[in-house]
Design a protein around this motif. Structure first.
Motif, PDB file in Angstrom:
ATOM      1  N   CYS A 177       0.846  -1.191   0.000  1.00 21.79           N
ATOM      2  CA  CYS A 177       0.000   0.000   0.000  1.00 21.79           C
ATOM      3  C   CYS A 177       0.884   1.245   0.000  1.00 21.79           C
ATOM      4  O   CYS A 177       1.911   1.278   0.682  1.00 21.79           O
ATOM      5  CB  CYS A 177      -0.899   0.018   1.231  1.00 21.79           C
ATOM      6  N   TYR A 178       0.474   2.247  -0.760  1.00 26.29           N
ATOM      7  CA  TYR A 178       1.234   3.495  -0.741  1.00 26.29           C
ATOM      8  C   TYR A 178       0.287   4.697  -0.803  1.00 26.29           C
ATOM      9  O   TYR A 178      -0.878   4.577  -1.197  1.00 26.29           O
ATOM     10  CB  TYR A 178       2.254   3.543  -1.885  1.00 26.29           C
ATOM     11  N   CYS A 179       0.822   5.843  -0.364  1.00 28.12           N
ATOM     12  CA  CYS A 179       0.065   7.099  -0.406  1.00 28.12           C
ATOM     13  C   CYS A 179       1.059   8.228  -0.611  1.00 28.12           C
ATOM     14  O   CYS A 179       2.159   7.999  -1.118  1.00 28.12           O
ATOM     15  CB  CYS A 179      -0.761   7.282   0.866  1.00 28.12           C
ATOM     16  N   GLN A 180       0.722   9.430  -0.185  1.00 27.68           N
ATOM     17  CA  GLN A 180       1.610  10.563  -0.402  1.00 27.68           C
ATOM     18  C   GLN A 180       2.787  10.573   0.561  1.00 27.68           C
ATOM     19  O   GLN A 180       3.924  10.839   0.166  1.00 27.68           O
ATOM     20  CB  GLN A 180       0.825  11.877  -0.287  1.00 27.68           C
ATOM     21  N   THR A 181       2.530  10.279   1.838  1.00 22.04           N
ATOM     22  CA  THR A 181       3.577  10.391   2.856  1.00 22.04           C
ATOM     23  C   THR A 181       3.832   9.112   3.641  1.00 22.04           C
ATOM     24  O   THR A 181       4.744   9.058   4.452  1.00 22.04           O
ATOM     25  CB  THR A 181       3.208  11.481   3.883  1.00 22.04           C
ATOM     26  N   GLY A 182       3.018   8.096   3.434  1.00 18.54           N
ATOM     27  CA  GLY A 182       3.166   6.864   4.203  1.00 18.54           C
ATOM     28  C   GLY A 182       2.216   6.763   5.373  1.00 18.54           C
ATOM     29  O   GLY A 182       2.166   5.727   6.049  1.00 18.54           O
TER      30      GLY A 182
END
Length: 342
Positions: free
Chosen positions: A311-316
């Protein structure tokens, strides 16, 4: 000191051992600023006034419109066209004459933010746009004031406590505002949802003022009123330990280099999930599927059970929350991308 009238008025909550007369005294001297007197602001204001919060500031530059009445139940048809902050203050004074109200019939802007907020010891953000949310957060950080945050859209709401005793703030979760934002006016909202989220926000305020119970400091509560899903995620910041720990084990994380190796050597064995919102995914992404963190619980059938999930996003931050959620219901290997895209 509490008057005899106040002792009678607040009797039912004062007999609670957690609150008692001491807690009611704390409420009486509390100074709370509510920014926004709309969907979230209405229940927050009503219940804080009823509970006896001594001084309440109301910031809102809007007027009552017909479309507000479906969810902003502090107002009625006769209030249409009148300033929300002034109407709210007048009605709340009738609800509880022991509370002092200060009305700011103006927009909350960088020019007045510090001057307004510095007069209070607790800020509650009931605004409905990203620019105000970031301004409120940054002002609270600069002044060292605790912030209660809430947001609503559709059937989903969020509640958190930020900047409490040096804890996480809004930018730890969402570092920067999106170029465009979805609002209730554009995306819609079920009328009951602001009441649910607003009551949680008011409850957090009472707990913080009276120093009782466990608050949502460093946590994000999400509520899906359509499917009755409630989740509470832990939030970390760079100044705290970078790994969120659940009750049993630490969240598994991998860095960019490891992910690149996995994708190069065993691409078919890795399943990437971008847990950001769709507008964020469209701007830039690492590939994979886009399933928002808040839709993840309803999209488990789309996740294969025989692959490594990353899973990934902008900042973790949100990806760690996603791993927390998935590890409770998914038996495969689930990882969060350290630091996210930044």
């Amino acid at each position: 000191m509490l008057t005899r009238a106040e002792l009678n008025r607040y009797n039912r909550q004062m007999i609670l051992p957690e609150l008692g007369p001491e807690g009611q005294e704390k409420l009486k001297v509390a100074r709370v600023l509510v920014i926004g007197a709309g969907g979230l602001g209405c229940p927050v204001l009503q219940y804080l006034a009823a509970a006896g919060a001594g001084t309440i500031g109301i910031v809102d530059d809007d007027v009552v419109e017909l479309s507000n009445l479906q969810r902003q139940i502090l107002y009625n048809h006769n209030d249409i066209g009148q300033p929300k902050a002034k109407v709210a203050s007048a009605k709340l004074a009738l609800l509880n004459p022991h509370v002092n109200f200060t009305v700011y019939y103006e927009r909350f802007t960088p020019a007045n933010a510090i001057a307004i907020c510095q007069e209070y010891d607790l800020i509650i953000d009931c605004s409905d746009n990203f620019s105000t949310r970031y301004l409120v957060n940054d002002t609270c950080v600069s002044l060292g004031i605790t912030l209660i945050f809430g947001s609503i859209l559709g059937f989903e709401g969020q509640v958190a406590v930020f900047n409490h005793q040096g804890g996480t703030n809004y930018r730890d979760l969402y570092p920067a505002p999106p170029a465009e934002s979805m609002t209730c006016a554009a995306g819609g909202v079920i009328g009951i949802l602001p009441g649910i989220i607003g009551l949680y926000m008011a409850n957090e305020a009472v707990k913080l003022i009276c120093n009782i119970g466990e608050t949502l400091s460093g946590k994000l509560m999400t509520i899906d009123a359509l499917n009755n899903n409630v989740s509470v995620f832990k939030i970390t910041s760079e100044k705290q330990t970078p790994t969120i720990k659940s009750e049993t084990k630490a969240i598994k994380e991998i860095d960019q280099a490891t992910l690149a190796q996995w994708l190069l050597a065993h691409k078919d064995e890795v399943f990437l999930i971008d847990v950001r919102e769709d507008y964020e995914h469209e701007e830039n992404n690492l590939g994979g599927v886009n399933i928002s963190l808040y839709e993840l619980n309803n999209s488990l059938d789309a996740i294969p059970k025989n692959k490594k999930i990353v899973c990934y996003c902008q900042t973790g931050q949100r990806s760690k929350m996603a791993v927390q959620l998935l590890e409770g219901i998914y038996t495969g290997q689930v990882y969060s991308l350290t630091g996210g895209l930044v």
